[in-house]
Design a protein around this motif. Sequence first.
Motif, PDB file in Angstrom:
ATOM      1  N   TYR A 119       1.010  -1.127  -0.099  1.00 36.65           N
ATOM      2  CA  TYR A 119      -0.025   0.019   0.083  1.00 36.65           C
ATOM      3  C   TYR A 119       0.803   1.245   0.071  1.00 36.65           C
ATOM      4  CZ  TYR A 119      -3.915  -3.054   1.561  1.00 36.65           C
ATOM      5  OH  TYR A 119      -4.933  -4.366   1.421  1.00 36.65           O
ATOM      6  N   ALA A 137      -3.895   3.400  -0.370  1.00 37.31           N
ATOM      7  CA  ALA A 137      -4.289   2.942  -1.645  1.00 37.31           C
ATOM      8  C   ALA A 137      -3.439   1.876  -2.057  1.00 37.31           C
ATOM      9  CB  ALA A 137      -4.041   4.122  -2.805  1.00 37.31           C
ATOM     10  N   GLY A 141      -4.755   1.383  -7.132  1.00 32.55           N
ATOM     11  CA  GLY A 141      -5.013   3.049  -6.947  1.00 32.55           C
ATOM     12  C   GLY A 141      -6.082   2.999  -6.317  1.00 32.55           C
ATOM     13  N   THR A 142      -6.862   2.140  -5.712  1.00 36.72           N
ATOM     14  CA  THR A 142      -8.052   2.197  -5.163  1.00 36.72           C
ATOM     15  C   THR A 142      -7.795   2.582  -3.361  1.00 36.72           C
ATOM     16  OG1 THR A 142      -9.102   0.347  -6.243  1.00 36.72           O
ATOM     17  CG2 THR A 142     -10.268   0.852  -4.123  1.00 36.72           C
ATOM     18  N   GLU A 143      -8.602   3.738  -3.060  1.00 37.18           N
ATOM     19  CA  GLU A 143      -8.326   4.392  -1.761  1.00 37.18           C
ATOM     20  C   GLU A 143      -9.127   3.722  -0.839  1.00 37.18           C
ATOM     21  OE1 GLU A 143      -7.104   8.716  -1.249  1.00 37.18           O
ATOM     22  OE2 GLU A 143      -9.151   8.806  -0.505  1.00 37.18           O
TER      23      GLU A 143
END
Length: 713
Positions: A119, A137, A141-143
Amino acid sequence: MALKNRLYTTSLVLSALWLAACSPASQNTATNDTTAQPPIAEQRPYVVESPQGNRQDPYYWLRDDSRTDADVLAYLEAENTYYDAYRADYTELTETLESEIIGRIKQDDTSVPYQKGDYLYSVKYEAGKEYPIYVRADKEGTEQVMLDVNKLAEGQSYMNVGNLAVSPNQQLMAYMVDNTGRRQYELRIRDLTTGEDNAQTLTGLSASIAWAKDNETLFVIENDPQTLLSTRVMKYRIGEPADTAELVYEEKDNTFYMWVNNTTDGEYIQINLDQTVSTEVHVLDADEPDGKFQVLAPRERDFQYSADHLDGRWIIRTDLDAPNFQVMQVAHEEIGDKTKWQPLVEHRDDVFIQDFAVFSNYLAINERSDGLRRIRIVPWDAPDEAKFIASDEEAYVTVFERNVQQDTDTLRYTYSSLTTPSTVYAYDMSTGEQELLKQNEVPNFDASLYETARTWATAEDGTKIPVSLLYKKGFKQDGSAPLYQYAYGSYGSSSDPYFRSTIFSLVDRGFVYAIAHIRGGQEMGRQWYEDGKLLKKINTFTDYIDVTKHLVAEKYAHPDKVFGMGGSAGGLLMGAVANMAPEHYRGLMAHVPFVDVVTTMLDESIPLTTNEFDEWGNPKNQPYYDYMLSYSPYDQVKKQDYPAILVTTGLHDSQVQYFEPAKWVAKLRTHKTDANPLMFKTNMSAGHGGSSGRFARMKEIAEEYAFILNLLQ
């Protein structure tokens, strides 16, 4: 005008009620004046006993450890109301300053992410919100929002997350919450896969956290409920009842501070014990949470060290035969005996080693030279080829950023100066190339409009004191400018010339901003600190006064427009200066000031007292008692003119208890022979650091600046 009159009337009523409730019958308890009168605290006989003799303290009754005494709270509220009445006359100025200062904050902002495992971790702020949001993230790139402190703060008058630490497998997060300002934390555990917190918690802790590699064992510090000292290391297994936490270490010497952490490589857990003149580090393999801690080197008086682990060896910063510190190493198998330590970076008389960071191929050193902090890079395989990260500015500071990986040639560091906002760089230690990662965006600020400089003041004993200066371009050194002079000067804590966006509200109005690097810090090396503590403490105060005289003589400032500011031990500085040289200052700002030195240092039930005998001295010994008494601001208040003074405190302060400034102000009110304003504000829902929200803190600064500017009108 109606608002002003209403506030003045309220102040009169509360002052009258206060005087009626607790003033001697011989005093007037009401007034027919149309202006507010300052609260006058009752004097109640009380004897402070000591082996060196007894002292009368008529305001001792203002100490209430429970923070519930009706008389005490009424007095603090009366002082707050009196201050509100005074500042009502310049409300518009305060609001203008607050708008300016907040206008230099980029409200929606994100820190530079750092990589840990799978991460990228960072901290966000959203427009209009007071508190940080901790996010990460994944590779796509998913936060994920790990913790939104704004939600924690809902319904709370104070909120602070003192620390958080993600487990080695990155599925859990431990974090410490303080909702009183007392710096007594509650441990919370969040499952990052569900976002839910564990029902079991521990309370009464310090903020430090260390994880074992099993992802279910935590090491934390339990505080003494009376002194609030960090005394016991507890091992806690997540999900178990709080009363099952196991004591693994207890410190019996109450002159030591204590905290726990993981080494940078995550291989070891450390118990760090630190006293003014000695330290001791215990280490435990993070793979063996049920094992026994080993001592890296036994404590000795006048022997200090800190350590990090790299590839089976310990890298150690120490003052062993090195007043300005050196760097040494020892194999893990040989810990426990400092005679096994081998030198890596030798001691120098002209360089103070402040900090270090270890990497597979390099050692990075943050050092002080000529009062400035710079970074030196030392290759392990070619130590003679050390190089520095350069700067083009005269006054600046470089410090390490968050470096969580050792197997890299990239060092992250932060550069800042009085005119350069905090700037994060990635520096390639193998090539010397660097990449700008982020410079803090400061709205409504243009660096080209300002200049910085350095000057040297000469102290009474001939010592040269460095001073960092900031002013607007076009400044005329003709002795007409107002001056805002800051200093700290204690604990070896140096006052570096960092960027401070708030100060431009004064600089834009013609002020010169000066940081006096007085003795008691470590700007010029360890001896700089030694010459400003214990039986040399008065050097701190006279240095500050001599800097003021120098700046006036060199026409950086008008002699009747000098303002001083300091907080905590810097508040002690303000109190001492007020007694010793009041004629040199138009106004002094003393935030959470440590002003009742002797009484506090005689009382070992007060937090921090025993930890600081080697900073101030133990007044149970005659030489220290006499010396401390000679400068203690509360004890040295006398019948004389004082400058205008603004004093602030927090009711729940655990570092400098609120009653110190309360007593000081009460005594000043009956001794000062001038008509200058003396204002005292107590934040009834905060502690040592003031308000917890970022905008609330800016409002407090605006109030201080408005107090200053109003005096010049």
